[in-house]
Design a protein around this motif. Sequence first.
Motif, short mmCIF file in Angstrom:
data_model
loop_
_atom_site.label_atom_id
_atom_site.label_comp_id
_atom_site.label_asym_id
_atom_site.label_seq_id
_atom_site.Cartn_x
_atom_site.Cartn_y
_atom_site.Cartn_z
N GLY A 154 -0.13 7.41 4.97
CA GLY A 154 0.91 8.43 4.93
C GLY A 154 2.16 8.01 4.20
N THR A 203 1.56 11.12 0.32
CA THR A 203 1.76 12.40 1.01
C THR A 203 2.17 13.50 0.05
OG1 THR A 203 2.32 11.24 3.06
CG2 THR A 203 3.01 13.54 2.88
N ILE A 244 -3.95 13.02 7.62
CA ILE A 244 -3.19 11.80 7.33
C ILE A 244 -3.31 10.88 8.53
CG2 ILE A 244 -0.92 10.81 6.84
CD1 ILE A 244 -0.19 13.48 5.51
N PRO A 269 -1.49 7.70 9.37
CA PRO A 269 -0.40 6.87 8.86
C PRO A 269 -0.39 5.46 9.44
CG PRO A 269 0.39 8.29 10.58
CD PRO A 269 -1.05 8.66 10.37
N TRP A 304 4.45 7.54 10.27
CA TRP A 304 4.10 8.33 11.45
C TRP A 304 5.04 9.52 11.61
CZ3 TRP A 304 0.58 9.89 14.55
CH2 TRP A 304 0.92 10.54 15.73
N ALA A 323 4.11 12.11 8.83
CA ALA A 323 2.80 12.73 9.05
C ALA A 323 2.79 13.62 10.29
CB ALA A 323 1.73 11.65 9.17
N SER A 324 3.40 13.17 11.36
CA SER A 324 3.38 13.97 12.58
C SER A 324 4.24 15.23 12.42
CB SER A 324 3.83 13.15 13.80
OG SER A 324 5.14 12.66 13.63
N ALA A 357 2.28 17.72 10.45
CA ALA A 357 1.24 18.29 11.33
C ALA A 357 1.85 19.32 12.28
CB ALA A 357 0.55 17.18 12.11
N THR A 381 -0.38 19.78 7.36
CA THR A 381 -1.49 18.82 7.32
C THR A 381 -1.92 18.56 8.75
OG1 THR A 381 -0.07 16.86 7.54
CG2 THR A 381 -0.55 17.62 5.29
N CYS A 395 -2.75 15.26 11.41
CA CYS A 395 -2.33 13.87 11.56
C CYS A 395 -3.13 13.26 12.70
CB CYS A 395 -0.83 13.83 11.86
SG CYS A 395 -0.20 12.19 12.23
#
Length: 93
Positions: free
Chosen positions: A2, A7, A19, A21, A30, A33-34, A37, A42, A44
């Motif tokens: 990630g 990304t 992802i 991460p 993190w 990516a979170s 999400a 996306t 995660c």
Amino acid sequence: MGGYNTTTEILSFHKRALIVPRIKPRTEQWIRASRLAEMGITDCLHPDNLTPEALSRWMQAQKPQLDARDTLRFDGLERMVREVGCIIGETPV
């Protein structure tokens, strides 16, 4: 992974993405990516939860994802010029 470059490249493809991460030595991947999400852009998966079964479940799922261009703003450079212009009291060209 990630990372920032990975990304942003993922977002440019307009494809469903998962992802996973890196979380050490920093949590920057993190966090990115979170948050993506949470926004539905996306998916995660925390690296501690990465298993063949988890990947299979994700691949089999038909969960739709939002198009990043409909959710995120991609005009950062133009916005920065405007913001700096306001701060220094000039109207940007």
